[in-house]
Design an enzyme around this catalytic site. Structure first.
Site, PDB file in Angstrom:
ATOM      1  N   LYS A 228       0.853  -1.192   0.000  1.00  0.00           N
ATOM      2  CA  LYS A 228       0.000   0.000   0.000  1.00  0.00           C
ATOM      3  C   LYS A 228       0.890   1.243   0.000  1.00  0.00           C
ATOM      4  CE  LYS A 228      -3.297  -2.919   0.484  1.00  0.00           C
ATOM      5  NZ  LYS A 228      -3.866  -3.450  -0.753  1.00  0.00           N
ATOM      6  N   ASP A 229       0.325   2.314  -0.514  1.00  0.00           N
ATOM      7  CA  ASP A 229       1.051   3.569  -0.634  1.00  0.00           C
ATOM      8  C   ASP A 229       1.604   4.015   0.710  1.00  0.00           C
ATOM      9  OD1 ASP A 229       2.019   5.992  -1.494  1.00  0.00           O
ATOM     10  OD2 ASP A 229       0.062   6.949  -1.668  1.00  0.00           O
ATOM     11  N   LYS A 230       2.856   4.449   0.731  1.00  0.00           N
ATOM     12  CA  LYS A 230       3.459   4.937   1.970  1.00  0.00           C
ATOM     13  C   LYS A 230       2.770   6.212   2.431  1.00  0.00           C
ATOM     14  CE  LYS A 230       7.759   6.614   4.016  1.00  0.00           C
ATOM     15  NZ  LYS A 230       9.222   6.776   3.880  1.00  0.00           N
TER      16      LYS A 230
END
Length: 693
Positions: A228-230
């Site tokens: 998942k996106d940081k």
């Protein structure tokens, strides 16, 4: 190699579906403005709902602590103080006291101070073997390349455990999971503990690495469906091999920006691609438009018609050297150039990283550079470590990079070609109808209907790891059967006359040995672009299969994508520092604020003590994606401005306007590309930073 930060036009992102005007909006002003919840294979949105371990715990895996009960080991601690110093001796004394208090398996290992003297480390190992046999030690990486640390933990095997030289230890490296401490796992309990991982401004691998260190296990023990996106707040499922839920739950008070919960035991661990997609809750702040009608029309069009399913900028890296250029060098067999592109100074990086890169470029001092490079720079560190062992062997150095990270470069080049082909398809044939020569999947095969990508993006060996999370946004890769051409066909005259295929059915290939191309003009885009880069899509000029498109299976990707269960709302706010959407942790705090307050206070204390410790809907459109409803409450009021009132003047008012969107996308689709269609502006981080007040 000096180069400006990659822009959308550099990687083939040119077109939009609608001709409607866009408007101003700031993406990711706060991490909570970009919330991602995984959607599992059954269509359930994954939420963190509880931080507590279940009442039924695994009792068959208790640690033998007979040797320690009611004994202080004061003399042994004093002896250790003369060997390791006051600080580590104090930590060891506290650790033994915890064990004596009956903590057992719930006590995490301790890591002693960094030590670059191997003979001294050996003396410490021997001390524990001779004096504290209920504890075992091993060596882990230190904060820099020249030092290592000794980790101390309970001897899970009991008094007869043979420690470092045991047969089990020698065999452990060949096992798919790190099974330390799980020898007595009960047969009636699933071997994998599944939990929900909640994180803020952290990437998935970073979180699992931290949890692994705190649990004293290797990263390979964990399984997950996708990264998942940081730069977000996200919740996803994770599995870990043979660990007690009470042990993980006890970590929450020490974790900062991470929480774990919703524990249960299952028979199988998670693998990459085992998800339906992701549910996004995105808040665009500082919205400015000529009228509310412009925003309303744009949001309505996005829900009804979707967006061009481009690979977003995150696919091509955040540095000034896009990953697809490194991929092109690999496809050409230019190993040294590829290594230089990975290691050379890049624009826009932090000063410390730039300094380390420049130091290596000017000195070729690998050991000195390694001391300066942060641990998260996986590719650079792997290349340098290999070059130190095999000077001048650039191909070997490239192969030292973790497999799916090094394959990312080639996949990025495939994505670069795909984006350009998608733009040409829109420019030449529009967005309203299927044309002769388009590729579609056969109507009789509906198994791929709701996926954004058809076929595997992996090569014949499959994907067993994850992409480097510094170059991954909100996508999650999927593994699908390689028998892809059986499901793909070229649209012919009969298909056009029958009207069986719609614009949503059009797909384009990710080049590979088993993919076919459209029989219209779009096929030329692939070959012409590759030819400009001195690359052939049908022949390989070297024999390194993993860096050759002709040795990769290839795949297909849907050109147009509609968001599922699409909802949007205009809200107004006055304080830009307050969240406008609830996270999972916010909801837990509502139901049990005392526990959350304690966790936050405890985490803040830990952080101060040791910062280096590793330790309401206005429009709704449903296109049939089956998921559980995600009922988000929002902080703020619904905006009801007259159609003739300009939103541009909102800066002179006491309030600001935000647009909150909620929607579901299949795995491998980029939410940022949906936002791009809405705003008609770049999705680059640099651009949106300029919009921040």
């Amino acid at each position: 190699m000096a180069m400006k930060t990659v822009d959308e036009s550099d990687v083939g992102i040119f077109c939009y579906i609608s001709n409607l005007p866009g408007f101003r909006g700031i993406l990711k002003q706060r991490y909570s403005d970009f919330i991602v919840n995984e959607v599992d294979k059954e269509g359930n949105v994954v939420h963190l709902t509880s931080l507590d371990a279940p009442l039924e715990s695994v009792e068959g895996n208790r640690v033998n602590t007979i040797d320690t009960k009611d004994k202080s080991y004061a003399s042994e601690i004093e002896l250790f103080k003369s060997l390791a110093g006051d600080y580590d001796a104090g930590r060891l004394e506290d650790y033994v006291k915890q064990i004596n208090s009956g903590g057992g398996d719930d006590i995490s290992p301790i890591v002693l101070s960094p030590d670059s003297d191997k003979s001294h480390r050996t003396a410490i190992h021997n001390f524990f073997k001779e004096n504290l046999k209920f504890l075992v030690t091993d060596t882990v990486e230190g904060p820099d390349a020249s030092s290592k640390c000794i980790r101390v933990r309970l001897n899970s095997g009991g008094p007869n455990n043979k420690g470092r030289n045991s047969k089990k230890r020698k065999e452990r490296g060949d096992k798919p999971f790190d099974s330390r401490g799980s020898e007595n796992w009960p047969d009636h309990v699933g071997k994998f503990l599944r939990f929900h991982l909640f994180k803020e401004n952290k990437d998935t691998q970073e979180c699992l690495g931290l949890l692994g260190r705190m649990l004293g296990i290797q990263p390979k023990s964990f399984g997950f469906s996708g990264t998942k996106d940081k730069r977000s707040v996200s919740t996803q499922r994770v599995t870990v091999f043979k660990q007690q839920s009470t042990k993980l739950a006890s970590l929450n008070e020490r974790l900062i920006g991470i929480k774990v919960g919703d524990f249960c035991y299952v028979k199988e661990g998670l693998l990459l691609g085992q998800l339906l997609g992701n549910r996004f809750t995105i808040t665009l702040r500082g919205v400015v438009a000529d009228s509310e009608d412009i925003i309303k029309a744009a949001a309505d069009a996005l829900g009804r018609h979707g967006f061009i399913n481009y690979f977003g900028l995150q696919r091509f890296g955040s540095g000034s050297v896009p990953t697809h250029l490194i991929g092109a060098a690999l496809l050409r067999g230019e190993w040294k150039l590829a290594v230089d592109m990975i290691l050379d100074p890049k624009e826009g990086e932090r000063n410390a990283i730039t300094k380390a890169r420049e130091y290596y470029k000017n000195s070729n001092d690998i050991e000195g550079t390694m001391k300066q490079l942060p641990r998260h720079m996986t590719a650079e560190r792997a290349v340098l470590q290999c070059l130190k062992k095999y000077p001048g062997n650039h191909l070997q150095a490239l192969k030292a990079i973790p497999r799916t990270l090094r394959m990312m470069y080639v996949h990025s080049y495939q994505s670069y070609l795909w984006n350009h082909a998608a733009s040409m398809r829109v420019q030449k044939y529009g967005t309203s109808q299927v044309v002769l020569g388009d590729l579609v999947y056969c109507k009789e095969d509906d198994t791929r209907k709701d996926t954004g990508i058809v076929g595997s993006e992996c090569d014949d060996d499959g994907c067993n790891d994850t992409y480097d999370s510094n170059n991954v946004d909100e996508i999650s890769g999927t593994e699908i059967s390689e028998e892809i051409n059986d499901h793909v066909k070229v649209v012919n005259v009969e298909d056009l006359q029958s009207g069986n295929y719609m614009i949503d059915d059009v797909i384009l290939p990710m080049p590979g040995s088993r993919t076919i191309y459209p029989t219209n003009d779009i096929a030329e885009v692939y070959h012409d672009l590759a030819k400009k880069d001195t690359i052939s899509l049908t022949e390989s000029i070297h024999n390194v299969k993993e860096f050759s498109i002709t040795s990769m299976t290839g795949s297909y990707r849907r050109v147009f994508q509609k968001p599922g269960d699409f909802e949007w709302d205009l809200i107004k706010y006055t304080d830009g520092s307050l969240p406008l959407a609830e996270t999972d942790l916010d909801r837990i705090a509502k139901s049990n604020p005392v526990i959350i307050s304690k966790l936050v206070d405890s985490a803040n204390v830990k952080e101060e003590e040791n910062r280096s410790d590793c330790t309401t809907q206005s429009e709704s459109i449903d296109d049939g994606v089956r998921i559980q409803k995600d009922d988000n409450e929002m902080a703020g009021k619904k905006v009801g401005l007259p159609a003739d009132e300009s939103l541009q003047d909102s800066s002179s008012q006491e309030y600001h306007i935000a647009l909150k969107l909620s929607f579901t996308l299949p795995a491998s689709c980029y939410a940022t590309m949906a936002i791009r269609e809405l705003l008609k502006t770049s999705t680059s981080v640099a651009f949106h930073k300029t919009l921040n007040p």
